[in-house]
Write a protein that holds these residues in place. Sequence first.
Motif: not given
Length: 166
Positions: A30-39
Motif C-alpha cells: 500500500a505504501e509503495a502504491q501511494d508513493a508511486a501514485q504521488e510520483a
Amino acid sequence: MAEHSGFEEFYTGTRHRLIMYLYAMTGDRAEAQDAAQEAYVRAWQRWSTVSSYDNPEAWVRTVGQRLCLNHWRKARNRIGAYLRHGTGPDADPPSENTVALISALKQLSVAERQAVAMHHLMDLSVAEVAAQTGVPVNTIKTRLARGRRALAGLLDEDAPEEYAHA
C-alpha cells in the motif's frame, strides 16, 4: 493536451516496475502504491520537462523513493517522540451515566438525536441548529421536545411506561 502527450504510454509502460521497486524498498504494498501514485502525479504536472529527460523513469523512481524515505523519517520521528514522551495517561472507562446516555441516544430517531446533540452537547441555539441542518426552527423545537421526553423515559427507571416508548 499536447504538453501531456506520451504520458499515458509512459505510465502504462513503467508503473508495474516502479511499484515493484518501491514495494521491494518498503515491504509495504500500500505504501509503495501511494508513493508511486504521488510520483506519477508529480511527473504528470511537469511532463513537458520530465519527458525531455534522458530517462524519465529514473526521475519518477527517484521521486517515489524520496517519498518513501520521507515516510520512514516521519515514522522514525513519531517513534522517537513516543519513546521520549510515552503516551498520555490511560483514559478512565466511561461512567455508567455516559454509557446509559449513549445507549438512550441511539434509540432516538436520527433527526431527534442530531437536534439533541447539537443543542445540548455542542451548546448551539435552536436557531443555529435550524440553520445548520436546513430545518425550520419549529421543527427543531419539536424534535428537541420529543427527544428530551424519550430520553427522560429511557434514562429514568422510575418513569411511567408511557414515556419509556415515546
